[in-house]
Design a protein around this motif. Structure first.
Motif, PDB file in Angstrom:
ATOM      1  N   THR A  41      -8.842 -15.450 -39.984  1.00  9.03           N
ATOM      2  CA  THR A  41      -7.896 -14.856 -39.034  1.00  9.03           C
ATOM      3  C   THR A  41      -6.558 -15.580 -39.176  1.00  9.03           C
ATOM      4  N   THR A  42      -5.478 -14.826 -39.217  1.00  2.17           N
ATOM      5  CA  THR A  42      -4.183 -15.491 -39.388  1.00  2.17           C
ATOM      6  C   THR A  42      -3.318 -15.382 -38.141  1.00  2.17           C
ATOM      7  N   ASN A  43      -2.422 -16.337 -38.027  1.00  2.00           N
ATOM      8  CA  ASN A  43      -1.360 -16.302 -37.014  1.00  2.00           C
ATOM      9  C   ASN A  43      -0.039 -16.402 -37.744  1.00  2.00           C
ATOM     10  N   GLY A  46      -6.252 -29.097 -39.098  1.00  2.00           N
ATOM     11  CA  GLY A  46      -6.806 -28.587 -40.338  1.00  2.00           C
ATOM     12  C   GLY A  46      -5.794 -28.553 -41.466  1.00  2.00           C
ATOM     13  N   TYR A  47      -4.576 -28.973 -41.157  1.00  2.00           N
ATOM     14  CA  TYR A  47      -3.535 -28.951 -42.180  1.00  2.00           C
ATOM     15  C   TYR A  47      -2.815 -30.290 -42.198  1.00  2.00           C
ATOM     16  N   GLY A  68       2.095 -25.900 -31.413  1.00  2.00           N
ATOM     17  CA  GLY A  68       2.837 -25.590 -32.637  1.00  2.00           C
ATOM     18  C   GLY A  68       3.438 -24.203 -32.596  1.00  2.00           C
ATOM     19  N   PHE A  69       3.276 -23.489 -33.711  1.00  2.00           N
ATOM     20  CA  PHE A  69       3.935 -22.181 -33.796  1.00  2.00           C
ATOM     21  C   PHE A  69       3.291 -21.113 -32.910  1.00  2.00           C
ATOM     22  N   LEU A  70       2.161 -21.407 -32.299  1.00  2.00           N
ATOM     23  CA  LEU A  70       1.576 -20.406 -31.390  1.00  2.00           C
ATOM     24  C   LEU A  70       2.382 -20.293 -30.100  1.00  2.00           C
ATOM     25  N   PRO A  90       2.092 -15.942 -42.549  1.00  2.00           N
ATOM     26  CA  PRO A  90       0.814 -15.938 -41.823  1.00  2.00           C
ATOM     27  C   PRO A  90      -0.049 -17.121 -42.257  1.00  2.00           C
ATOM     28  N   ILE A  91      -0.604 -17.819 -41.302  1.00  2.00           N
ATOM     29  CA  ILE A  91      -1.410 -19.013 -41.581  1.00  2.00           C
ATOM     30  C   ILE A  91      -2.828 -18.768 -41.080  1.00  2.00           C
ATOM     31  N   PRO A  92      -3.817 -18.874 -41.968  1.00  2.00           N
ATOM     32  CA  PRO A  92      -5.201 -18.707 -41.509  1.00  2.00           C
ATOM     33  C   PRO A  92      -5.661 -19.888 -40.656  1.00  2.00           C
TER      34      PRO A  92
END
Lengths: 444, 543
Positions: free
Chosen positions: A420-422, A121-122, A168-170, A429-431
């Protein structure tokens, strides 16, 4: 002395060591993860990924009345008014379960960047490592009672962009379990199987011994990692925990397709994608939240990126559809008959579409400006085609859909708030879906 | 499973005996003659000075210096591509000479392990497609053999790179391209397409990502589509038949016109001339009959090239720290500034001043205090890897991992130096390398997959390696009568983790052994302990 451990005996070991591990706090991040309130949704998601960029004209947006449409004919479907390519006769019969979006418009025509864009999505930029759909959606959808990993990826083709398939960053706990098919039998009698290797402990290791080993390993890991923070160590410990949990679960039986009816297996198609779709249904049934199944090749249609039909587009797409059509249609029917479709979103997409104009090699090149994706299930208002392209296919003529909008729609169909962001790796924070996007109203 | 020859067990035990007798160990010290090059030390100190300044500015407290045990494992992994053998670790740890760290760097730089490891690392950097795409796998042996020769004889980096770019391709060789000792794989994995070669050259040797500028002006960077095609024009001599089947690019059908200096940009009519990325035009008249590729090679390796030396030292730095000064290592751009530009400049200048000598660069980096920091975090400010204030956890290459595993368990790996083209794709090494090939872009993000965990827990190779009947290392230790329980435990720890157990571990594992473990059999308990060590993140990772 017991020298041959059975599954049942071995089951004791996992429970014990997992408890031991949790109690000793060697895995603070896992504990934190377990403590997160999970969303009260039973929604699941299957992504059918068409690697290379499928031609919209030969699938869901045929243009038989224009020279750009080439020789591809259109056929009626189970929904009056919606006509799709003749390459998909079985899919045509389940159109009531599907909603083609014919007005995708994405501006990214490079395989790597577009694969990233459609998977996360990015657009890839700067140091932020965006998670793939399966990672960020399974994080919201996870069923903690499920012993299998929440995200399974079947036969992924990652060469275009490894990053587009990762968490990724998760972080590593949201990585997919990757399973690849293996082919068995001869040419006339081919079969496909999925096996997770090494699920059983070595024969001469008793359950008590295995248990003792895990306990000792837990303490060694604790001592070593307590002042050595970092993703590689965390990932190591978490993957062992997930592995042990799987070893002891009856749910791994989901990977064995032998118990399925032969007629049904034939209906899906005895090829890696067809059987992969059947596997996806079985995994969803067993509590897995997100399954990605990749279709990137068929007999007579190239290797890793079969949909990348710069040459000989019409034959290649026809061959690929020969694999796609029975698998996709059977999956929709199967999910519907089992009552799973109401809660399962099925996404069909690739990284972009193909040029409406046919090139000198009877092929179509990359085309992100006006192309198609398809949604189905999970309360999507199916039986309608959303958006449209111009007569020659070169423009979106109605309701353009950008990636961010599609992502928001996917989230909302899964009963997830797309805002919702992470927290990303750069501390921002990225939605889930990019700022300011909203879902397609007419579809939900 | 192949075994080491039988004498290995004896060798291993002799090594143990040697070190167990302290007097013998003492006699061994001072044997080595470290090559203390003062200028290497001087540059290393300058690097440390810059880092220390940045730590003060950022209020960072660096980690403690690495212990000898931490250092020797890390150094073997980084230089020889594997962990040290028990005897090697013991010898180093017992050595009392003050220069022993420098000495072991020298020793490893002239070992075959160095050649092998650097060949793998450089190949993965230059032809990443060869591992990620199965159809190019067959190109690896020829490329490796070629690189191997260069690294073994100490070729300078600019020589290697020039030889690649200006390589006289044997285009008529067709399928045999794969089995020649040549750098041709660099071209083959890019299918001899000018666009792919332009992007690949810029990325591999300059750290410049031109890729996106192929289709449009680079959205986040200075590169224009025009510049991309200016670069591609240096490779414009390659042409292929019009009717070629794209799915099966037949290399033998391609010809090269070495006089071609311009290229037609996709989707445009104008011919784009060959121009360097810096904007300067090649002075064709002064070049005689030299080909555009030779001229491009000259410009790339020139000491005035703004990227070449920095990119090279950055790559080697990243190999030793898990992270580049510019990171990702091949992304030099205004949007991705270096963490320590002065270090980059200093190392690049030294690299140029010493004729692109890779071994000297390694000597300098290995001599820094920064490289010799502990992995143990003592202060929160050490968390950020870009500070280089601690040896952070990082993944091994799959080759490093398997070669370390083989070393630890005493698995004999035949190396066919007589014919590197013989590749057994079903060997344990090949299978492990496949399974452990990560998808993470950086070693700092290495992930253990569930399938890897299952292979290590339950797979046949580890089962054999921890079996009393089949494991060389385990058998040598378990059945060695002259060793006490503590010494046996110590040896297993050295074999897997290159260190002795801590007091607490000595107690915990010692008690388990003493009790005979769950099977009331001390020998079986020994196997349990070895399994635990091999399955630990301490074993799997570099730190």
């Amino acid at each position: 002395m017991n020298t041959h451990s059975t599954r049942r005996q071995f089951a004791k070991f996992s429970g014990l060591s997992l408890l031991g591990a949790a109690a000793s706090g060697w895995l603070p991040s896992m504990a934190a993860r377990a403590a997160q309130a999970s969303k009260p949704t039973s929604r699941k998601c299957i992504l059918l990924w068409m690697s290379g960029g499928p031609s919209q004209m030969e699938t869901f947006d045929p243009k038989p009345d224009h020279e750009n449409g080439g020789p591809t004919k259109a056929i009626d479907t189970s929904v009056p008014g919606i006509r799709i390519s003749e390459n998909l006769p079985q899919v045509a019969k389940v159109m009531q379960h599907l909603a083609p979006i014919r007005s995708m418009s994405t501006k990214e025509g490079d395989h790597t960047r577009a694969t990233n864009f459609m998977h996360t999505g990015y657009l890839p930029q700067g140091p932020i490592r965006y998670p793939t759909l399966g990672s960020f959606l399974s994080k919201e959808l996870i069923d903690r009672s499920c012993d299998l990993p929440s995200f399974v990826s079947v036969n992924p083709f990652r060469a275009f962009s490894p990053a587009a398939y990762g968490p990724g960053f998760l972080g590593p706990s949201w990585s997919p379990l990757v399973v690849n098919s293996s082919m068995t039998g001869d040419e006339d009698n081919r079969d496909v199987s999925f096996e997770v290797s090494n699920l059983k402990p070595p024969r001469n290791v008793t359950s008590a011994q295995a248990d003792a080993r895990m306990q000792m390993l837990a303490s060694l890991e604790h001592d070593f990692l307590k002042d050595r923070p970092g993703a590689p160590g965390r990932s190591h410990v978490e993957s062992y925990q997930q592995a042990v949990r799987m070893m002891n679960s009856a749910a791994v039986g989901a990977f064995n397709l032998d118990s399925e009816d032969d007629t049904l297996r034939d209906a899906y198609g005895r090829n890696p994608f067809g059987q992969g779709c059947l596997l996806a249904r079985r995994l969803i049934e067993n509590g897995v939240s997100f399954v990605e199944v990749n279709l990137s090749g068929a007999d007579g249609a190239g290797g890793g990126a079969g949909w990348d039909t710069h040459q000989d587009n019409f034959d290649a797409v026809k061959n690929l559809c020969g694999v796609l059509d029975p698998a996709y249609a059977t999956l929709m029917n199967d999910l519907s008959q089992r009552g799973l479709l109401e809660d399962t979103l099925v996404i069909w997409m690739g990284e972009f579409g193909r040029t409406p104009a046919i090139n000198e090699n009877t092929g179509r090149d990359h085309w992100p400006k006006s192309w198609s994706t398809v949604l189905g299930g999970a309360g999507v208002k199916t039986g309608q085609a959303y958006g449209a392209t111009s007569v020659d296919g070169t423009e979106v003529s109605e309701n353009p859909v950008i990636v961010q909008t599609l992502m928001a729609t996917i989230c909302n169909a899964l009963e997830i708030d797309h805002e919702t962001t992470n927290l990303s790796n750069v501390g921002r924070p990225i939605p889930l879906a990019d700022h300011g996007s909203s879902s397609i109203e007419g579809l939900l | 499973m192949r075994r080491r020859p039988p004498h290995f067990a004896i060798l291993l035990c002799c090594g143990l005996l040697t070190v167990l007798r302290a007097s013998v160990a003492d006699e061994r010290t001072g044997e080595s003659t470290p090559a203390t090059d003062d200028s290497v030390q001087a540059v290393a100190q300058l690097v440390d000075g810059i880092l220390q300044q940045s730590w003060q500015a950022e209020i960072v407290t660096p980690a403690a210096p690495a212990t000898d045990e931490e250092f020797i494992r890390r150094l073997y992994l980084d230089l020889a591509g594997r962990i040290p053998a028990v005897s090697e670790a013991r010898e180093f740890l017992a050595d009392k000479s003050p220069n022993k760290r420098l000495a072991v760097v020298e020793q490893l730089l002239s070992s075959p392990g160095f050649v092998r490891h650097f060949t793998t690392v450089l190949r993965n950097a230059l032809i990443p497609q060869a591992t990620s795409q199965p159809q190019f796998r067959s190109l690896i042996p020829g490329f490796d053999a070629w690189l191997w020769e260069h690294i073994a004889k100490g070729s300078s980096y600019d020589t290697i790179v020039r030889s690649i770019i200006a390589s006289e391709l044997n285009l008529n060789n067709g399928p045999a391209l794969a089995s020649t000792t040549s750098p041709d794989a660099f071209f083959a994995v890019r299918e001899l397409k000018p666009e792919n070669l332009a992007a690949g050259t810029a990325r591999a040797f300059l750290g410049v990502r031109l890729d996106c500028a192929q289709c449009h002006d680079h959205p986040f960077d200075m590169w224009t589509q025009q510049q991309f095609w200016n670069m591609a024009a240096f490779y414009s001599g390659f042409s292929r038949p019009e009717d070629e089947d794209e799915a099966n690019p037949a290399m033998m059908n391609i010809t090269e016109q070495t006089a071609s200096r311009s290229i037609k940009m996709a989707g445009a009519d104008a011919m784009i001339p060959a121009v360097f990325l810096t904007g300067t035009q090649p002075e064709w008249e002064q070049q005689g009959d030299r080909s555009p590729r030779q001229i491009l090679a000259d410009w790339i390796v020139d000491e005035n090239n703004p990227w070449f030396a920095k990119m090279a030292v950055n790559r080697v730095w990243a190999q030793f720290f898990g992270r580049g000064i510019v990171d990702p290592v091949d992304d030099f751009s205004d949007n991705n500034p270096p963490s320590h530009p002065e270090v980059l400049q200093l190392l690049a200048d030294d690299f140029v001043a010493h004729d692109y000598d890779l071994k000297r660069l390694v000597r300098v980096i290995a001599a820094t205090q920064a490289y010799q920091l502990s992995g143990r975090q003592t202060h929160e400010s050490q968390t950020e890897p870009a500070h280089f204030a601690r040896a952070v956890l990082r993944g091994l290459t799959p080759e490093q991992f398997f070669d370390s595993l083989a070393e630890a368990v005493g698995f004999y790996q035949p190396f066919r130096s007589d014919n590197p083209f013989v590749v057994d794709t079903n060997s344990p090494r090949a299978r492990f390398v496949d399974l452990f090939r990560g998808s993470a872009e950086s070693p700092l993000e290495r992930e253990t997959t569930i399938l890897q965990a299952l292979a290590m827990m339950n797979g046949e190779f580890i089962d054999n390696a921890t079996s009393l009947e089949d494991s060389r290392t385990l058998k040598a230790v378990v059945d060695f009568p002259a060793m006490t329980r503590e010494e046996k435990l110590n040896t297993l720890f050295l074999a897997a983790l290159s260190r002795s157990p801590t007091a607490a571990e000595q107690q915990r594992f010692g008690d388990y052994l003493k009790s005979g473990g769950v099977e009331n059999d001390e020998r079986a308990a020994m196997a349990d302990v070895f399994w635990v060590l091999l399955n630990s993140s301490e074993f799997l990772l570099n730190h």
